[in-house]
Design a protein around this motif. Structure first.
Motif, short mmCIF file in Angstrom:
data_model
loop_
_atom_site.label_atom_id
_atom_site.label_comp_id
_atom_site.label_asym_id
_atom_site.label_seq_id
_atom_site.Cartn_x
_atom_site.Cartn_y
_atom_site.Cartn_z
N ARG A 184 -5.32 5.09 -2.64
CA ARG A 184 -4.10 5.23 -3.44
C ARG A 184 -2.98 4.38 -2.81
O ARG A 184 -2.23 3.69 -3.48
CB ARG A 184 -3.70 6.71 -3.47
CG ARG A 184 -2.46 7.07 -4.25
CD ARG A 184 -2.60 6.89 -5.72
NE ARG A 184 -2.05 5.63 -6.15
CZ ARG A 184 -2.18 5.14 -7.38
NH1 ARG A 184 -2.87 5.79 -8.29
NH2 ARG A 184 -1.67 3.98 -7.69
N GLY A 185 -2.91 4.45 -1.45
CA GLY A 185 -1.88 3.70 -0.73
C GLY A 185 -2.04 2.20 -0.94
O GLY A 185 -1.06 1.48 -1.17
N LEU A 186 -3.29 1.73 -0.89
CA LEU A 186 -3.54 0.30 -1.09
C LEU A 186 -3.09 -0.13 -2.48
O LEU A 186 -2.46 -1.18 -2.65
CB LEU A 186 -5.03 0.00 -0.91
CG LEU A 186 -5.52 -0.05 0.53
CD1 LEU A 186 -7.04 -0.20 0.57
CD2 LEU A 186 -4.87 -1.18 1.30
N LEU A 187 -3.43 0.70 -3.47
CA LEU A 187 -3.03 0.36 -4.84
C LEU A 187 -1.51 0.33 -4.98
O LEU A 187 -0.95 -0.58 -5.59
CB LEU A 187 -3.61 1.39 -5.83
CG LEU A 187 -5.10 1.30 -6.09
CD1 LEU A 187 -5.57 2.50 -6.88
CD2 LEU A 187 -5.45 0.03 -6.84
N ASN A 188 -0.86 1.30 -4.36
CA ASN A 188 0.60 1.33 -4.43
C ASN A 188 1.20 0.10 -3.75
O ASN A 188 2.14 -0.50 -4.24
CB ASN A 188 1.14 2.59 -3.75
CG ASN A 188 0.91 3.82 -4.59
OD1 ASN A 188 0.48 3.71 -5.74
ND2 ASN A 188 1.15 4.98 -4.02
N LEU A 189 0.60 -0.26 -2.59
CA LEU A 189 1.08 -1.44 -1.87
C LEU A 189 0.92 -2.68 -2.73
O LEU A 189 1.84 -3.50 -2.86
CB LEU A 189 0.30 -1.60 -0.55
CG LEU A 189 0.66 -2.84 0.26
CD1 LEU A 189 2.07 -2.74 0.79
CD2 LEU A 189 -0.31 -3.05 1.40
N ARG A 190 -0.26 -2.78 -3.37
CA ARG A 190 -0.51 -3.93 -4.23
C ARG A 190 0.54 -4.03 -5.33
O ARG A 190 1.14 -5.09 -5.55
CB ARG A 190 -1.91 -3.79 -4.87
CG ARG A 190 -2.27 -4.93 -5.78
CD ARG A 190 -3.43 -4.56 -6.66
NE ARG A 190 -3.04 -3.53 -7.62
CZ ARG A 190 -3.87 -2.98 -8.49
NH1 ARG A 190 -5.15 -3.32 -8.50
NH2 ARG A 190 -3.46 -2.07 -9.35
N HIS A 222 0.93 -12.43 5.42
CA HIS A 222 1.68 -13.24 4.46
C HIS A 222 3.08 -12.68 4.24
O HIS A 222 4.03 -13.44 4.10
CB HIS A 222 0.95 -13.29 3.11
CG HIS A 222 -0.24 -14.19 3.13
ND1 HIS A 222 -0.15 -15.52 3.48
CD2 HIS A 222 -1.55 -13.95 2.86
CE1 HIS A 222 -1.35 -16.06 3.42
NE2 HIS A 222 -2.22 -15.13 3.05
N LEU A 223 3.15 -11.36 4.27
CA LEU A 223 4.46 -10.73 4.08
C LEU A 223 5.39 -11.12 5.22
O LEU A 223 6.58 -11.40 5.01
CB LEU A 223 4.32 -9.21 4.02
CG LEU A 223 3.88 -8.62 2.69
CD1 LEU A 223 3.71 -7.11 2.81
CD2 LEU A 223 4.87 -8.93 1.59
N ALA A 242 5.50 -6.43 -7.47
CA ALA A 242 6.83 -6.28 -8.06
C ALA A 242 7.92 -6.81 -7.13
O ALA A 242 9.10 -6.74 -7.47
CB ALA A 242 7.08 -4.81 -8.37
N GLY A 243 7.50 -7.30 -5.96
CA GLY A 243 8.47 -7.87 -5.01
C GLY A 243 9.37 -6.82 -4.38
O GLY A 243 10.53 -7.08 -4.04
N GLU A 244 8.84 -5.60 -4.21
CA GLU A 244 9.70 -4.53 -3.69
C GLU A 244 9.48 -4.25 -2.21
O GLU A 244 10.10 -3.36 -1.65
CB GLU A 244 9.44 -3.24 -4.49
CG GLU A 244 10.14 -3.26 -5.84
CD GLU A 244 9.57 -2.22 -6.80
OE1 GLU A 244 8.74 -1.42 -6.37
OE2 GLU A 244 9.95 -2.26 -7.97
N VAL A 245 8.55 -5.02 -1.57
CA VAL A 245 8.32 -4.80 -0.14
C VAL A 245 9.12 -5.84 0.64
O VAL A 245 8.89 -7.03 0.52
CB VAL A 245 6.81 -4.89 0.19
CG1 VAL A 245 6.60 -4.67 1.67
CG2 VAL A 245 6.04 -3.87 -0.62
N ALA A 300 0.84 -12.90 -0.70
CA ALA A 300 0.37 -11.57 -0.33
C ALA A 300 -0.08 -10.81 -1.56
O ALA A 300 -1.13 -10.16 -1.57
CB ALA A 300 1.48 -10.80 0.38
N GLY A 301 0.70 -10.93 -2.62
CA GLY A 301 0.35 -10.26 -3.86
C GLY A 301 -0.97 -10.74 -4.40
O GLY A 301 -1.81 -9.94 -4.84
N GLU A 302 -1.16 -12.08 -4.35
CA GLU A 302 -2.43 -12.63 -4.86
C GLU A 302 -3.62 -12.11 -4.08
O GLU A 302 -4.63 -11.71 -4.64
CB GLU A 302 -2.40 -14.17 -4.76
CG GLU A 302 -1.61 -14.80 -5.89
CD GLU A 302 -1.35 -16.28 -5.62
OE1 GLU A 302 -2.13 -16.90 -4.86
OE2 GLU A 302 -0.34 -16.79 -6.16
#
Lengths: 394, 444
Positions: B325-331, B389-390, B336-339, B398-400
């Motif tokens: 769940r955490g990985l999905l949220n991170l993705r 990447h972040l 969304a560019g929120e990290v 990172a998103g890709e």
């Protein structure tokens, strides 16, 4: 047995009932109709069958004459009685609630009392007091309790002591340069003020409410066009328009009322529109629509009453504007000089200000008090009718 | 099978979103997106879900306060029982196709109670007239008869006949809701839609109103569509429950079945929100993160997958569910560019010393509830690469990386309805291998 049975909601045969769509007239509308029809007939009779100078009530031997303006005035009085006063009597709970809220504002209660005096004086006064007569012999009598040098009046009605003429109760507010009694003229002016107040309010409210509600419910382009039209109305130089009409048609009091109220409803319409829009979002409108009521029924039964009660304040504050405008026009000499309005009285006393100030002061004070009273009243009505608005203001 | 009183099929209500000078439609808010349910005579169906999931829109579409975009609302009450479908497939009792007269009749068969007792009455109309207004609209011109009926009804809902002339501001919220009930009842309907009727009331008053609703329902054989976001209220009054999420019904079934054996993760989460006196209770502590996604652009596949705590891991992956769940949220957040790594670093620095590189990495994992290492080596490598990447301030890359590696079937496949027990259906991919729901007989 049969009646008892039908008094329960689950034993109503709707298929039977819904077919019988009888026209249902409320007491108020019935009363309005019954009083307006004779008035209208009288108006037609006066207009069609009587000569210009024949008094309206000659057929029963009265000297009383009614002008067009008087007919409209009586009509608005009927309106106010059947749709404003009678409902207050019919819904005593609501009336008591409003009165309780209203009473908290002392100046407003006093104002209401003063306006009551003006109203009753305006209606009854002309019936019991003779119209002021020109009498140069008694010109410039001072008001009671005051005195002027006895050279000012032609002859002094009261006592002359030490070379001063004292006022008498015969002319409690003194007389004008033409020897007309100022008090009587003020009473006659009350009628004019009430006519201005009632007729303009009726015209402004009718056009404003209709226009605003229509605009709100039409939406889209119609709404857009109607509101731009309101912008035009609001930005129109009414005074110049009035001067123009004055030079073309001459300006009676009727013309003044019509012109000024036809250009005064813009704000009302705009306010009604926004109010209607916000009311139509309320849940009781949804409830009413779910009940099966048509759009007309919803607007007539819920939107208009709720929107209209909130413009009472605005209308109350509109009246002083008209009264002032009339006085200003009279002072400038472009008013209707045939009517005994307060403004006319002030205008006649203008040149005598240095030695007979009461001619200007008496009607001036009355005008001032009346306008003040309307303002206090409007303020108190706002608080009484919209408790929420008061809460918002803190 | 007996005919249901109300049968809703694939009901949709989309609000067009218009832009530009030509009012071109650029999209639609899909407030209600294809819901189906039945209500039998005398039954109470609960409709439950978070705020903004389309419950109230569903109600106003069913009662035809708003024209639904598509779908059928078949109302078999009011002496219209036993109708069969026309040859062209339309149903004669379809409310959405009623003409004015039929709609007027439908108004006598179905009424509604609103949430806010303070705004559901005209402040300038006495409550007696407000209730009697319905009688008047439907042609009862006899004022005395109207008054008699309304006074009788006011007494039935626990007020007195003398309240007829009083105004809404003279009543408390609970009393107003009683009057609202009287108003809904006065035309003797078969169905009442109650849109959160007690959520604006105190708990003690809630119980009174609910038991009044129960009594009246029994006495007059009413069917009820009861909308609420409060599961405990639902349990008290409903026979069956439909759980709504983002315009869709995710689970529907008998109330006991739903409460003891919830099948859809969303239902579980809702149930875990009820405070329970039983410490050994199985469900509890499921926290739904984030808000309901916008109905203008609902998530693909299963609409709940963005917040689901049981989101499915793809073939060949088997890691801790919380990590997944955490990985999905991170993705999603990276996409969304929120990290913002800088922000995290600053937050840590505020605690005292300048944070080390590894402390920041740990904080990112911690923020998304991801364990120190992910059980799957491939995923662990992807995660490290993405964080790298972040750090290089390349959120796009990172998103890709994350989007390539982390995929869930939930986002790709729309779940079918599966049957768990008679009359208990849910729509979740985890039950995909089970028997799919039989086509509903009413669909034929």
């Amino acid at each position: 047995m049969a009646t008892e049975k039908s008094e329960r909601f689950d034993q109503v045969d709707w298929n039977d009932l819904s077919r019988s769509g009888r026209f249902d007239l409320s007491v108020n509308s019935l009363g309005m109709l019954l009083t307006t029809i004779p008035l209208a007939l009288l108006g037609v009779y006066d207009w069609q069958f009587l000569g210009e100078r024949t008094p309206t009530f000659e057929f029963i031997g009265l000297e009383q004459n009614l002008e067009t303006l008087d007919f409209f005035f009586i009509f608005t009085l009927f309106l106010a009685f059947w749709y404003l006063v009678l409902p207050l009597y019919q819904n005593p709970r609501m009336t008591r609630y409003y009165w309780k809220e209203f009473r908290r504002n002392r100046p407003a209660v006093v104002s209401l009392g003063w306006l009551g005096v003006v109203f009753v004086g305006g209606i009854v006064g002309p019936l019991i007091l003779n119209a002021p007569q020109q009498d140069l012999l008694i010109a410039y009598q001072p008001p009671v309790f005051t005195s002027v040098a006895d050279t000012t009046p032609a002859t002094c009605v009261g006592e002359v002591m030490n070379g001063r003429c004292y006022g008498t109760w015969q002319h409690p507010l003194g007389t004008t340069g033409g020897g007309k009694d100022v008090f009587t003229m003020i009473v006659y002016g009350m009628t004019i003020s009430m006519q201005i107040g009632f007729i303009t309010t009726t015209i402004v409210a009718t056009i404003g409410i209709t226009f605003g509600t229509l605009s709100a419910y039409s939406g889209g382009w119609v709404d857009e066009i109607m509101m731009r039209f309101v912008d035009i109305i609001l930005s129109f130089p009414t005074f110049l328009m009035f001067l123009l009409i004055l030079y073309i048609y001459g300006a009676g009091l009727g013309m003044f009322i019509v012109v000024f109220s036809l250009f005064a409803w813009g704000g009302t319409a705009r306010y009604i529109r926004s109010k209607s829009l916000s009311i139509s979002e309320e849940e009781f409108i949804k409830a009413s629509r779910i009940s099966g009521a048509s759009t007309y029924q919803v607007i007539r039964g819920h939107v208009v009453p709720n929107a209209a009660s909130s413009i009472i304040t605005q209308l109350t504050l509109l009246i002083p504007g008209f009264l002032l405008a009339e006085a200003q026009l009279a002072f400038l000499g472009v008013g209707d000089s045939t009517v005994p309005s307060w403004g006319q009285l002030i205008a006649t006393g203008r040149s005598d200000l240095s030695f007979a100030p009461w001619i200007v002061l008496a009607p001036g004070i009355v005008l001032f008090l009346t306008i003040l009273a309307f303002n206090f009243l409007g303020d108190a009505l706002l608080d009484a009718l919209n408790p929420e608005a008061e809460a918002e203001n803190g | 099978m007996t005919e249901p009183l109300l049968s809703v099929r694939d009901l949709e209500k989309h609000y067009p979103i218009r832009k530009g000078i030509f009012n071109r439609q650029v999209g639609a808010a899909r407030a209600v997106d294809g819901i189906s349910f039945d209500i039998a005579e005398g039954e109470t169906l609960g409709l439950v879900g978070e705020s903004g999931c389309g419950k109230s829109t569903a109600a106003s579409s069913v009662i035809h306060l708003e024209e639904p975009t598509s779908g059928e609302v078949i109302f078999n009450g009011n002496g219209r029982e036993g109708a069969t479908r026309n040859s062209d497939g339309t149903h004669p009792n379809d409310v959405t196709k009623f003409d004015d007269d039929e709609l007027m009749e439908f108004r006598r068969g179905a009424q509604m109670i609103f949430q806010d007792p303070s705004s559901s009455f005209d402040p300038r109309m006495s409550v007696g007239n407000a209730v009697g207004e319905l009688l008047k609209v439907h042609g009862m011109n006899d004022r005395h008869r109207r008054r008699a009926i309304v006074e009788d009804l006011l007494e039935r809902v626990g007020l007195s006949a003398s309240d007829f002339d009083r105004y809404p501001h003279e009543f408390s919220g609970g009393q107003k809701q009683r009057i609202a009930l009287a108003r809904a009842l006065v035309l003797n309907p078969d169905l009442i839609i109650a849109d959160e009727p007690v959520s604006a009331l105190d708990v003690s008053i809630q119980a009174e109103i609910l038991s009044l609703i129960n009594d009246l329902q029994e006495e007059f054989g009413l069917s009820l569509l009861f909308i609420s976001h409060d599961m405990s209220v639902i349990r008290q009054v409903c026979d069956r429950v439909a759980v709504m999420y983002l315009g869709e019904i995710v689970e529907i079934g008998p109330v006991e079945e739903i409460f003891t054996n919830p099948q859809h993760p969303y239902t579980e989460a809702l149930l875990s929100s009820i405070p329970t006196p039983d410490p050994r209770s199985k469900v509890g502590g499921i926290e739904l993160k984030g808000t309901v996604p916008s109905p203008t652009n609902p998530p693909s596949g299963c609409r709940f997958h963005t917040r689901c705590h049981k989101v499915i891991q793809p073939e060949g992956v088997d890691i801790d569910q919380e990590d997944w769940r955490g990985l999905l949220n991170l993705r999603d957040n990276v996409a969304a560019g929120e990290v913002d790594v800088e922000q995290i670093r600053e937050n840590l620095a505020a605690g005292g010393t300048e944070p080390t590189e590894s402390a920041v990495r740990e904080e990112i994992r911690h923020e998304f509830d991801i364990g120190e290492t992910v059980d799957d080596p491939d995923l662990e490598r992807t995660l490290s690469e993405a964080i790298e990447h972040l750090f290089e301030d390349d959120a796009e890359r990172a998103g890709e990386v994350l989007a390539d590696a982390i995929r869930t079937p939930c986002a790709e496949t729309v779940p079918e309805r599966t049957v768990h027990a008679p009359d208990h259906e849910s729509a979740c991919l985890r039950h995909g291998e089970r028997v799919p729901a039989e086509p509903n007989p009413a669909d034929d």
